[in-house]
Design an enzyme around this catalytic site. Structure first.
Site, mmCIF file in Angstrom:
data_model
loop_
_atom_site.group_PDB
_atom_site.id
_atom_site.type_symbol
_atom_site.label_atom_id
_atom_site.label_comp_id
_atom_site.label_asym_id
_atom_site.label_seq_id
_atom_site.Cartn_x
_atom_site.Cartn_y
_atom_site.Cartn_z
ATOM 1 C CD GLU A 183 -1.159 2.372 -3.540
ATOM 2 O OE1 GLU A 183 -0.823 1.185 -3.383
ATOM 3 O OE2 GLU A 183 -2.096 2.893 -2.894
ATOM 4 C CG HIS A 228 -9.208 1.976 3.622
ATOM 5 N ND1 HIS A 228 -8.220 2.089 4.587
ATOM 6 C CD2 HIS A 228 -8.762 2.690 2.560
ATOM 7 C CE1 HIS A 228 -7.250 2.853 4.129
ATOM 8 N NE2 HIS A 228 -7.536 3.227 2.898
ATOM 9 C CG ASP A 245 -4.011 2.005 5.370
ATOM 10 O OD1 ASP A 245 -3.818 2.839 4.461
ATOM 11 O OD2 ASP A 245 -4.570 2.288 6.440
ATOM 12 C CG ASP A 299 -2.153 0.910 1.005
ATOM 13 O OD1 ASP A 299 -2.390 1.382 -0.131
ATOM 14 O OD2 ASP A 299 -2.889 1.138 1.987
ATOM 15 N N GLY A 300 0.323 2.311 -0.506
ATOM 16 C CA GLY A 300 0.965 3.610 -0.475
ATOM 17 C C GLY A 300 0.039 4.609 0.198
ATOM 18 C CG ASP A 321 -5.173 -0.346 -1.600
ATOM 19 O OD1 ASP A 321 -4.188 0.066 -2.241
ATOM 20 O OD2 ASP A 321 -5.442 0.064 -0.456
#
Length: 156
Positions: A49, A125, A135, A11-12, A71
Site C-alpha cells: 500500500e 471493492h 486493485d 492499492d496494494g 482504500d
C-alpha cells in the site's frame, strides 16, 4: 478537477501476508492517464500500500496539487494522523516500539513535501472505478513478482 491537479488511485495486494505482493497506481491529469505496477516476492500488504503511493509520487515530474485516493486506512491515517508524532518521537510509536515500515514512511514523507496533497479514503471493492483499476494493477504486480521469481528459479 483543475488541469494542474493530479488524481492518484493506489492499492496494494498480497497473496499471503507476508507473501507475494504487488502494488498499483493510476495517475490522471485532465485527459492524460498513466498506470504503474510492480511487486515483491516476500512482503506485506501494508508495505505494498505504501509502495503504491511512493511510486506514484516518484512518477510526477514537477510539484503538483495531488489528490491521493486510497482504500488503506493505514496509509491515510498514517499520513494525516500518526506521522507527525512518529517523527517527533524518533520513529517510535506511542508505546515506544519502532514504527513498522519506517523506511517507506520516511521515503513517503520526503516525497509528499514536494507537493500539495489531499488524502481521500475510499472503500475498497465498492465500485469506485479508480480504486477498482488500482486493485487490478496491484494484482498484476503480484503476477509480475511471481513471474520474476519463476524466471529466477529457472535460471539456477
Amino acid at each position: 478537477m483543475n488541469s494542474s491537479q493530479v488524481e492518484i488511485w493506489t492499492d496494494g495486494a498480497c497473496k499471503g501476508n507476508p507473501g507475494m505482493g504487488g502494488w498499483g497506481a493510476l495517475l490522471r491529469q485532465g485527459r492524460h492517464e498513466k498506470v504503474l505496477y510492480g511487486g515483491e516476492p516476500d512482503t506485506t500488504n501494508n508495505r505494498m500500500e505504501l509502495k503504491a503511493v511512493i511510486e506514484a509520487l516518484k512518477a510526477l515530474k514537477r510539484p503538483c496539487d495531488v489528490v491521493v485516493h486510497t482504500d488503506s486506512q493505514y496509509v491515510q491515517k498514517g499520513m494525516s494522523e500518526w506521522l507527525a508524532n512518529w517523527k517527533r518521537r524518533g520513529w517510535r510509536t506511542a508505546d515506544k516500539k519502532p514504527v513498522k515500515n519506517a523506511d517507506l514512511w520516511q521515503e513517503l514523507d520526503v516525497l509528499v513535501a514536494e507537493h500539495v496533497l489531499t488524502w481521500r479514503w475510499v472503500r475498497g471493492h465498492a465500485g469506485d472505478p479508480g480504486n477498482e483499476r488500482a486493485d487490478e494493477l496491484a494484482n498484476m504486480g503480484v503476477e509480475h513478482a511471481r513471474a520474476a521469481m519463476t524466471n529466477k528459479s529457472m535460471q539456477r
